[in-house]
Design a protein around this motif. Structure first.
Motif, PDB file in Angstrom:
ATOM      1  N   ASP A 234      42.666  45.434  40.944  1.00 25.98           N
ATOM      2  CA  ASP A 234      43.430  45.124  42.005  1.00 25.98           C
ATOM      3  C   ASP A 234      42.693  44.547  43.055  1.00 25.98           C
ATOM      4  OD1 ASP A 234      45.587  45.863  40.593  1.00 25.98           O
ATOM      5  OD2 ASP A 234      46.316  47.247  42.149  1.00 25.98           O
ATOM      6  N   THR A 235      41.348  45.395  43.438  1.00 24.49           N
ATOM      7  CA  THR A 235      40.749  44.910  44.640  1.00 24.49           C
ATOM      8  C   THR A 235      39.968  43.351  44.165  1.00 24.49           C
ATOM      9  OG1 THR A 235      38.527  45.938  43.555  1.00 24.49           O
ATOM     10  CG2 THR A 235      39.878  47.353  45.419  1.00 24.49           C
ATOM     11  N   VAL A 236      39.673  43.126  42.927  1.00 20.60           N
ATOM     12  CA  VAL A 236      39.282  41.634  42.577  1.00 20.60           C
ATOM     13  C   VAL A 236      40.412  40.778  42.620  1.00 20.60           C
ATOM     14  CG1 VAL A 236      38.259  40.358  40.394  1.00 20.60           C
ATOM     15  CG2 VAL A 236      37.566  42.706  41.059  1.00 20.60           C
ATOM     16  N   LEU A 237      41.543  41.141  42.420  1.00 19.54           N
ATOM     17  CA  LEU A 237      42.690  40.157  42.498  1.00 19.54           C
ATOM     18  C   LEU A 237      42.862  39.791  44.015  1.00 19.54           C
ATOM     19  CD1 LEU A 237      44.844  41.846  39.796  1.00 19.54           C
ATOM     20  CD2 LEU A 237      43.632  39.639  39.677  1.00 19.54           C
ATOM     21  N   ILE A 238      43.027  40.898  44.699  1.00 22.82           N
ATOM     22  CA  ILE A 238      43.066  40.625  46.204  1.00 22.82           C
ATOM     23  C   ILE A 238      42.186  39.747  46.895  1.00 22.82           C
ATOM     24  CG2 ILE A 238      43.216  41.772  48.560  1.00 22.82           C
ATOM     25  CD1 ILE A 238      44.587  44.144  47.027  1.00 22.82           C
ATOM     26  N   GLU A 239      40.855  39.912  46.407  1.00 21.49           N
ATOM     27  CA  GLU A 239      39.558  38.942  46.863  1.00 21.49           C
ATOM     28  C   GLU A 239      40.054  37.701  46.319  1.00 21.49           C
ATOM     29  OE1 GLU A 239      34.945  38.634  46.610  1.00 21.49           O
ATOM     30  OE2 GLU A 239      35.921  40.278  45.415  1.00 21.49           O
ATOM     31  N   ARG A 240      40.249  37.511  45.166  1.00 22.41           N
ATOM     32  CA  ARG A 240      40.475  36.242  44.559  1.00 22.41           C
ATOM     33  C   ARG A 240      41.610  35.477  45.221  1.00 22.41           C
ATOM     34  NH1 ARG A 240      40.602  36.142  37.793  1.00 22.41           N
ATOM     35  NH2 ARG A 240      38.748  36.713  37.590  1.00 22.41           N
ATOM     36  N   ASN A 241      42.649  36.321  45.394  1.00 20.70           N
ATOM     37  CA  ASN A 241      43.996  35.567  46.261  1.00 20.70           C
ATOM     38  C   ASN A 241      43.511  34.695  47.562  1.00 20.70           C
ATOM     39  OD1 ASN A 241      46.845  35.399  45.880  1.00 20.70           O
ATOM     40  ND2 ASN A 241      46.744  36.529  47.856  1.00 20.70           N
ATOM     41  N   SER A 242      42.720  35.410  48.525  1.00 21.64           N
ATOM     42  CA  SER A 242      42.620  34.976  49.585  1.00 21.64           C
ATOM     43  C   SER A 242      41.681  33.673  49.437  1.00 21.64           C
ATOM     44  CB  SER A 242      41.618  36.052  50.539  1.00 21.64           C
ATOM     45  OG  SER A 242      40.323  36.356  49.583  1.00 21.64           O
ATOM     46  N   GLY A 243      40.787  33.386  48.503  1.00 22.34           N
ATOM     47  CA  GLY A 243      40.236  32.063  48.380  1.00 22.34           C
ATOM     48  C   GLY A 243      40.943  31.277  47.533  1.00 22.34           C
ATOM     49  N   LYS A 244      42.033  31.429  46.879  1.00 24.33           N
ATOM     50  CA  LYS A 244      42.834  30.577  46.209  1.00 24.33           C
ATOM     51  C   LYS A 244      43.332  29.148  46.757  1.00 24.33           C
ATOM     52  CE  LYS A 244      46.677  31.025  42.861  1.00 24.33           C
ATOM     53  NZ  LYS A 244      47.735  31.961  42.357  1.00 24.33           N
ATOM     54  N   ARG A 245      42.947  28.199  45.875  1.00 25.77           N
ATOM     55  CA  ARG A 245      43.492  26.989  46.368  1.00 25.77           C
ATOM     56  C   ARG A 245      44.169  25.833  45.256  1.00 25.77           C
ATOM     57  NH1 ARG A 245      42.548  29.412  50.197  1.00 25.77           N
ATOM     58  NH2 ARG A 245      41.171  28.890  52.103  1.00 25.77           N
ATOM     59  N   LEU A 246      45.020  25.137  45.774  1.00 24.97           N
ATOM     60  CA  LEU A 246      45.689  24.552  44.765  1.00 24.97           C
ATOM     61  C   LEU A 246      45.552  23.118  44.804  1.00 24.97           C
ATOM     62  CD1 LEU A 246      47.951  24.648  42.370  1.00 24.97           C
ATOM     63  CD2 LEU A 246      49.572  24.553  43.997  1.00 24.97           C
ATOM     64  N   ASP A 247      45.285  22.111  43.531  1.00 25.86           N
ATOM     65  CA  ASP A 247      45.497  20.922  43.731  1.00 25.86           C
ATOM     66  C   ASP A 247      46.904  20.401  43.393  1.00 25.86           C
ATOM     67  OD1 ASP A 247      45.351  18.318  43.242  1.00 25.86           O
ATOM     68  OD2 ASP A 247      43.361  18.283  42.129  1.00 25.86           O
ATOM     69  N   PRO A 248      47.718  19.933  44.376  1.00 26.66           N
ATOM     70  CA  PRO A 248      49.142  19.644  44.430  1.00 26.66           C
ATOM     71  C   PRO A 248      48.998  18.251  43.449  1.00 26.66           C
ATOM     72  CG  PRO A 248      48.241  18.714  46.413  1.00 26.66           C
ATOM     73  CD  PRO A 248      47.213  19.640  45.619  1.00 26.66           C
ATOM     74  N   PHE A 249      48.096  17.799  42.962  1.00 28.18           N
ATOM     75  CA  PHE A 249      48.281  16.413  42.221  1.00 28.18           C
ATOM     76  C   PHE A 249      48.330  16.784  40.469  1.00 28.18           C
ATOM     77  CE2 PHE A 249      47.019  12.679  44.962  1.00 28.18           C
ATOM     78  CZ  PHE A 249      47.767  12.852  45.917  1.00 28.18           C
ATOM     79  N   THR A 250      47.323  17.643  40.379  1.00 30.97           N
ATOM     80  CA  THR A 250      46.733  18.447  38.900  1.00 30.97           C
ATOM     81  C   THR A 250      47.842  19.678  38.792  1.00 30.97           C
ATOM     82  OG1 THR A 250      44.960  19.287  39.257  1.00 30.97           O
ATOM     83  CG2 THR A 250      44.964  16.814  38.973  1.00 30.97           C
ATOM     84  N   GLU A 251      48.047  20.482  39.869  1.00 36.34           N
ATOM     85  CA  GLU A 251      48.169  21.701  39.619  1.00 36.34           C
ATOM     86  C   GLU A 251      47.305  22.500  39.175  1.00 36.34           C
ATOM     87  OE1 GLU A 251      51.846  22.720  37.473  1.00 36.34           O
ATOM     88  OE2 GLU A 251      53.083  20.908  38.334  1.00 36.34           O
TER      89      GLU A 251
END
Length: 437
Positions: A123-140
């Motif tokens: 869970d600690t890894v997932l929470i860390e990943r989550n904070s830096g997650k970014r999405l490309d709205p064109f390609t998803e």
């Protein structure tokens, strides 16, 4: 055309990619779709990329910030997966099912994955990943500010931060996932592979691909869907038991299935009960609902099945076909009328133990047991005659319907009969019809 495609897509992928938020489900699902040329189906595609009959209703829930009901998700998924592209190319279902209820709903609709991939990480890894997650709205496509930043400046500029990314919201999602996942695991455990997502992405993708390219096998050389047809007393139940014992397929007796539905007090069982209690035939539509639900269950889809007691006529055979229940081996048991009478009219049952005996082939071991034996009213000669006549009235049309069926001489030692049936299952004979042994 849809029926034709469904019968000829045995190699099309049917994959579920599951895991908690930020475990990499979208990355894995999109990569699999590109590699396997399959259709990706996710929460986002169902709500924003598809024009489905139920999309508007699902969006209304989202706009009201209400949870979309499991039934609505299951119906949306069923509608999407019944489209020609999913049937022909296969599908990757991302993030579904989320809980046991969704899994049962999908299963009862005949949506059975061949492979289930579950990504996991602390869970600690997932929470860390989550904070830096970014999405490309064109390609998803999903990127990360630290672990996977795109090199293209154009892509960098259009990246957006997904909704609901607060640490509190993430913790709530993880808690819900951990609460629901054990029940989902239990349903799919025989076709499920857990893969550590806390490693380089190419290692994860390589392990996923290796798994989804494997084939699950029963002891038989393919997934058997076997149908036995024959007059009463021809040995269908015995041969089904022998096949089940050797190959681990699911033994389905239609009559027994109806009794189990009644005993289990299911909704359909309650509808069937008055017919069974009064000795009337159960309507075909009720039988089909119970039968389809059982044959679409995960054990039947994974291990195969042997069915007897249905269909009894051409109309029932057509109903099976319309429900996409298509046997790949059909056997007609042939037995002379005199042998049928000899086998059935001399059957007896011990009301104390439930043990079955036969006055000629398996007599009671003691005079005490012999004295208490009873005959089932169904085994009286006049009733046997009615059942045999009903079978032969309908069997010709059924034989024409299943034109590739095998024909078994059932008037011989059961083990000889079994050897013949087994040879047809393992290695189909070159001729279409074999009239007798």
């Amino acid at each position: 055309m849809i029926n034709h495609l469904k019968q000829n897509n045995d190699d099309a992928p049917r994959i579920c990619v599951l895991g908690p938020s930020a475990s990499g489900k979208t990355t894995v699902a999109m990569w699999l779709c590109k590699h396997l040329d399959a259709i990706r189906v996710s929460r986002e595609t169902l709500l924003f990329k598809e024009i489905l009959a139920l999309t508007k209703e699902a969006k209304a829930y989202k706009e009201r910030k209400q949870k979309i009901p499991n039934t609505l998700w299951a119906n949306l998924i069923q509608e999407r997966l019944s489209n020609v592209d999913c049937i022909k190319q296969g599908w990757i279902l991302e993030g579904f099912p989320e809980n046991q209820e969704q899994a049962w709903m999908l299963q009862s609709s005949g949506i059975i994955p061949r492979h289930v991939v579950v990504l996991y990480a602390p869970d600690t890894v997932l929470i860390e990943r989550n904070s830096g997650k970014r999405l490309d709205p064109f390609t998803e496509e999903v990127y990360h500010t630290t672990f996977d930043w795109p090199s293209d400046p154009l892509v960098q500029r259009r990246l957006v931060k997904p909704e609901d990314l607060s640490e509190q919201e993430m913790s709530k999602k993880l808690l819900e996932y951990h609460r629901n996942f054990p029940e989902v695991f239990q349903i799919y455990q025989k076709i499920l592979k857990s893969i550590n997502a806390d490693q380089p992405s190419m290692d994860v993708l390589s392990q996923v691909l290796t798994y989804v390219q494997t084939r699950h096998r029963s002891a038989a050389p393919f997934t058997p869907r076997i149908l036995f047809c024959g007059p009463p007393g021809s040995g269908k139940s015995l041969q089904a038991a022998l096949i089940t014992q050797k190959y681990g397929v699911v033994n389905i007796c239609c009559g027994q299935l109806l009794k189990e539905a009644v005993a289990g007090k299911t909704k359909l069982g309650e509808l069937v009960k008055p017919y069974i209690d009064n000795g009337y035939p159960v309507p075909d539509n009720l039988v089909m609902k119970i039968l389809a639900e059982r044959l679409n269950a995960l054990d039947c889809m994974t291990n195969g099945w042997v069915l007897y007691g249905f269909p009894r006529d051409i109309e029932q055979g057509e109903q099976l076909q319309k429900s996409h229940i298509i046997p790949n081996r059909v056997f007609f048991f042939n037995l002379p009328y005199e042998s049928i009478m000899e086998r059935l009219s001399q059957r007896r049952i011990d009301p104390v133990t439930g043990e079955r005996y036969h006055t000629a082939f398996r007599p009671a071991p003691t005079p005490e047991i012999q004295a208490r034996l009873r005959q089932n009213p169904r085994d009286k000669e006049e009733n046997i005659e009615k059942r045999v006549d009903a079978y032969y009235r309908n069997v010709k049309e059924l034989e024409d319907f299943y034109e590739d069926a095998f024909y078994v001489n059932a008037d011989q030692d059961p083990h000889v009969v079994f050897e013949f049936i087994e040879s047809c299952i393992i290695k189909p004979l070159p001729c279409k019809k074999l009239k007798s042994l």
